[in-house]
Motif scaffolding. Structure first.
Motif, PDB file in Angstrom:
ATOM      1  N   GLY A  73     -32.121   3.824 -19.944  1.00  0.00           N
ATOM      2  CA  GLY A  73     -31.871   2.485 -20.462  1.00  0.00           C
ATOM      3  C   GLY A  73     -30.398   2.135 -20.529  1.00  0.00           C
ATOM      4  O   GLY A  73     -30.000   0.995 -20.286  1.00  0.00           O
ATOM      5  N   ALA A  74     -29.567   3.128 -20.843  1.00  0.00           N
ATOM      6  CA  ALA A  74     -28.137   2.873 -21.030  1.00  0.00           C
ATOM      7  C   ALA A  74     -27.386   2.707 -19.717  1.00  0.00           C
ATOM      8  O   ALA A  74     -26.480   1.884 -19.616  1.00  0.00           O
ATOM      9  N   GLU A  75     -27.754   3.486 -18.689  1.00  0.00           N
ATOM     10  CA  GLU A  75     -26.951   3.550 -17.474  1.00  0.00           C
ATOM     11  C   GLU A  75     -27.341   2.549 -16.388  1.00  0.00           C
ATOM     12  O   GLU A  75     -26.530   2.243 -15.515  1.00  0.00           O
ATOM     13  N   PHE A  76     -28.580   2.050 -16.418  1.00  0.00           N
ATOM     14  CA  PHE A  76     -29.080   1.283 -15.269  1.00  0.00           C
ATOM     15  C   PHE A  76     -29.556  -0.115 -15.660  1.00  0.00           C
ATOM     16  O   PHE A  76     -30.133  -0.312 -16.723  1.00  0.00           O
ATOM     17  N   SER A  77     -29.305  -1.072 -14.768  1.00  0.00           N
ATOM     18  CA  SER A  77     -29.739  -2.457 -14.998  1.00  0.00           C
ATOM     19  C   SER A  77     -30.973  -2.792 -14.174  1.00  0.00           C
ATOM     20  O   SER A  77     -31.490  -3.895 -14.240  1.00  0.00           O
ATOM     21  N   SER A  78     -31.446  -1.831 -13.391  1.00  0.00           N
ATOM     22  CA  SER A  78     -32.598  -2.053 -12.518  1.00  0.00           C
ATOM     23  C   SER A  78     -33.421  -0.778 -12.436  1.00  0.00           C
ATOM     24  O   SER A  78     -32.871   0.325 -12.482  1.00  0.00           O
ATOM     25  N   LEU A  79     -34.730  -0.931 -12.322  1.00  0.00           N
ATOM     26  CA  LEU A  79     -35.630   0.211 -12.148  1.00  0.00           C
ATOM     27  C   LEU A  79     -36.485  -0.002 -10.914  1.00  0.00           C
ATOM     28  O   LEU A  79     -36.889  -1.128 -10.619  1.00  0.00           O
ATOM     29  N   THR A  80     -36.766   1.086 -10.196  1.00  0.00           N
ATOM     30  CA  THR A  80     -37.759   1.062  -9.121  1.00  0.00           C
ATOM     31  C   THR A  80     -38.857   2.039  -9.506  1.00  0.00           C
ATOM     32  O   THR A  80     -38.555   3.208  -9.803  1.00  0.00           O
ATOM     33  N   PRO A  81     -40.122   1.602  -9.544  1.00  0.00           N
ATOM     34  CA  PRO A  81     -41.202   2.567  -9.795  1.00  0.00           C
ATOM     35  C   PRO A  81     -41.266   3.565  -8.635  1.00  0.00           C
ATOM     36  O   PRO A  81     -41.547   3.170  -7.504  1.00  0.00           O
ATOM     37  N   GLU A  82     -40.979   4.821  -8.924  1.00  0.00           N
ATOM     38  CA  GLU A  82     -40.899   5.821  -7.861  1.00  0.00           C
ATOM     39  C   GLU A  82     -42.241   6.009  -7.161  1.00  0.00           C
ATOM     40  O   GLU A  82     -42.294   6.169  -5.943  1.00  0.00           O
ATOM     41  N   ASN A  83     -43.316   5.983  -7.923  1.00  0.00           N
ATOM     42  CA  ASN A  83     -44.658   6.145  -7.350  1.00  0.00           C
ATOM     43  C   ASN A  83     -45.668   5.126  -7.861  1.00  0.00           C
ATOM     44  O   ASN A  83     -46.701   4.900  -7.223  1.00  0.00           O
ATOM     45  N   ASP A  84     -45.405   4.524  -9.004  1.00  0.00           N
ATOM     46  CA  ASP A  84     -46.433   3.782  -9.745  1.00  0.00           C
ATOM     47  C   ASP A  84     -47.007   2.560  -9.045  1.00  0.00           C
ATOM     48  O   ASP A  84     -48.086   2.099  -9.406  1.00  0.00           O
ATOM     49  N   MET A  85     -46.291   1.980  -8.066  1.00  0.00           N
ATOM     50  CA  MET A  85     -46.817   0.823  -7.350  1.00  0.00           C
ATOM     51  C   MET A  85     -47.209   1.164  -5.916  1.00  0.00           C
ATOM     52  O   MET A  85     -47.565   0.285  -5.136  1.00  0.00           O
ATOM     53  N   LYS A  86     -47.147   2.473  -5.578  1.00  0.00           N
ATOM     54  CA  LYS A  86     -47.632   2.888  -4.261  1.00  0.00           C
ATOM     55  C   LYS A  86     -49.163   2.870  -4.272  1.00  0.00           C
ATOM     56  O   LYS A  86     -49.789   3.026  -5.317  1.00  0.00           O
ATOM     57  N   TRP A  87     -49.744   2.673  -3.099  1.00  0.00           N
ATOM     58  CA  TRP A  87     -51.198   2.480  -2.997  1.00  0.00           C
ATOM     59  C   TRP A  87     -52.022   3.557  -3.699  1.00  0.00           C
ATOM     60  O   TRP A  87     -52.956   3.248  -4.428  1.00  0.00           O
ATOM     61  N   ALA A  88     -51.704   4.828  -3.468  1.00  0.00           N
ATOM     62  CA  ALA A  88     -52.547   5.914  -3.998  1.00  0.00           C
ATOM     63  C   ALA A  88     -52.642   5.858  -5.516  1.00  0.00           C
ATOM     64  O   ALA A  88     -53.683   6.180  -6.093  1.00  0.00           O
ATOM     65  N   GLU A  89     -51.554   5.432  -6.176  1.00  0.00           N
ATOM     66  CA  GLU A  89     -51.558   5.396  -7.642  1.00  0.00           C
ATOM     67  C   GLU A  89     -52.109   4.093  -8.193  1.00  0.00           C
ATOM     68  O   GLU A  89     -52.851   4.081  -9.167  1.00  0.00           O
TER      69      GLU A  89
END
Length: 387
Positions: A73-89
Motif C-alpha cells: 500500500g505504501a510503495e505502489f500507486s497501481s496494482l496488477t492482479p498477478e493471477n486473479d483475473m486470468k481465465w483459470a482462476e
C-alpha cells in the motif's frame, strides 16, 4: 600538551557521535512517509506491483495489515492482479465465475487509493481445463461466443474501476519458435479456432472490452518486446492494421521480464517512441530482473549492481517517453516471485524475502525523484482517476 589518552578519548567520542548520526539517517528516512516509489513518482506515472489477491489479500479488512500489505500500500500507486483475473482462476467452469481473488485486489486498491491494471483477457496460457477440452472442436463462431461472454462479464464487473487492461497477451510467437514470429494460431485456443482471420478476432476482443468499459486504456502486452526486434516489428504492423480498422487499441506494453544471462536492448526507448507516435500509450507491465545464483542461492556484488542498472534502464525508457503511463514490477519481494518456480534463476525483485530494499529499489527511487519536474501532466481530457 594534552595527554595522548585524552586525545584518543576525544577522538573516540567524536567518532562515536559520527556513527550515531550516520545510523540515525537511514532510520529517519525509512520512518518518513515521503520517500516511497509512489510518493516520488511524477503525477502522470503510476508505479505498480503485481499481487496475487487469492494468496495475499483475502480478509484484508482485518487490522493491522500484514507487513507485506503495508509495503504494497505504501510503495505502489497501481496494482496488477498477478493471477486473479486470468481465465483459470476467474472462470474455472463454463458457467462459473470466481471473483473472490479479483474482488480482494479491487478492495485493497480502493482502500489504499491505488489504480488497477486488468490482466488478461486473450492468452494462450493459464486457461481452464474446460477451455482446453472444448476448444478441440470449436468453430470460430464458438470461440467468439465464449470469448465475448467472458470479456463482457469480467470487464463489465469492474467497469470504471480499471485504468488499463491487457486485452491481448503474448499473441505472437518468438523467432525461435517453429514458424518464427507469427500469431499464435496453434497455442492460443481462440486464435486457433479463428485461424482463417485471427486479426478479426483480436480486433473484436478490443471492441468488446471497450464497449464493456469505455474508460479503460486497452493494451497489447508481451515479453521480449522491450526493444526494436522482429517481434515488436510484428506488433507495430498489427497495431497499424488494427488502428486503420478503427479498433479501440490504445496501449502497447513491454513486460520487462529480463535475465542477466542476456544483454539489455538499448533500443527500448526508441521502440516506445514509435508506438507512442501511433497515438498509443506505452507501459512497462511486468518488470523483474532474474539471474543464475551460486550454490547457496546468493548473487554476486556484480550481479546486484547490474540488476539495479537494468531495472533503472527500463524505468528510464518509460520516464523519457511522455506516453508511458505506468511502470509495474511483477511482485516486489523475492518470497512471492514467480521466477524460481519457472526458471533455474532467482533474486529477481527489488526487495529480499525479508523486505530488505536492494540497490535496484534505490535506483528506481532516485530516478523517480529526479524525473518529477521533467514530465508535463498528460492525463487526457475527461479521464479521471477512480479513488
Amino acid at each position: 600538551m594534552s595527554h595522548p589518552t585524552t586525545m584518543r578519548r576525544v577522538a573516540a567520542i567524536a567518532a562515536a557521535s559520527l556513527v550515531a548520526v550516520a545510523l540515525s539517517l537511514p532510520a529517519a528516512q525509512a520512518g518518513s512517509r515521503h520517500h516511497t516509489l509512489r510518493s516520488e513518482a511524477p503525477r502522470d506515472l503510476e508505479v505498480g506491483s503485481a499481487v496475487w489477491g487469492q494468496r495475499d489479500l483475502l480478509g484484508y479488512d482485518r487490522r493491522p495489515p500484514t507487513q507485506f500489505q503495508r509495503i504494497l500500500g505504501a510503495e505502489f500507486s497501481s496494482l496488477t492482479p498477478e493471477n486473479d483475473m486470468k481465465w483459470a482462476e476467474v472462470h474455472p467452469e463454463p458457467d462459473v465465475y470466481d471473483f473472490s481473488g479479483a474482488d480482494a485486489v479491487m478492495a485493497f486498491a480502493k482502500a489504499n487509493r491505488q489504480e488497477v491494471r486488468g490482466h488478461t483477457l486473450l492468452w494462450h496460457s493459464q486457461n481452464p481445463q474446460w477451455v482446453i477440452d472444448a476448444s478441440a472442436t470449436w468453430t470460430c463462431e464458438d470461440a467468439r461466443d465464449v470469448l465475448e461472454e467472458h470479456i463482457r462479464t469480467v470487464v463489465g464487473r469492474y467497469a470504471g474501476e480499471i485504468y488499463e487492461w491487457d486485452v491481448a497477451n503474448e499473441i505472437f510467437q518468438d523467432e525461435w519458435d517453429t514458424g518464427g514470429v507469427m500469431l499464435r494460431t496453434e497455442a492460443n485456443p481462440f486464435l486457433k479456432a479463428c485461424a482463417e482471420d485471427p486479426v478479426a478476432l483480436i480486433g473484436d476482443a478490443f471492441r468488446w472490452t471497450h464497449e464493456a468499459d469505455p474508460e479503460a486504456v486497452l493494451f497489447l502486452n508481451d515479453y521480449n518486446a522491450e526493444g526494436i526486434n522482429t517481434k515488436t516489428d510484428a506488433y507495430y504492423a498489427l497495431a497499424q492494421e488494427l488502428l486503420a480498422d478503427g479498433v479501440p487499441l490504445s496501449g502497447f506494453g513491454a513486460q520487462g521480464h529480463l535475465s542477466l544471462q542476456y544483454g539489455f536492448d538499448e533500443s527500448m526507448q526508441a521502440n516506445f517512441e514509435r508506438f507512442a507516435a501511433l497515438g498509443l500509450k506505452v507501459a512497462v507491465t511486468e518488470a523483474d530482473v532474474r539471474m543464475p545464483l551460486d550454490a547457496n542461492g546468493e548473487p554476486t556484488a556484480e550481479q546486484i549492481a547490474l540488476q539495479a542498472e537494468r531495472y533503472d534502464a527500463m524505468l528510464q525508457a518509460c520516464v523519457n517517453v511522455a506516453a508511458c503511463t505506468s511502470f509495474t514490477v511483477w511482485g516486489f519481494d523475492d518470497a512471492r516471485s514467480w521466477v524460481p518456480g519457472v526458471f533455474p534463476e532467482g533474486y529477481a525483485t527489488i526487495m529480499t524475502e525479508d523486505f530488505v530494499k536492494k540497490p535496484a529499489y534505490d535506483a528506481l527511487l532516485e530516478t523517480l525523484t529526479d524525473a518529477t519536474p521533467g514530465r508535463a501532466p498528460r492525463t487526457p481530457p475527461g479521464h479521471h482517476h477512480h479513488h
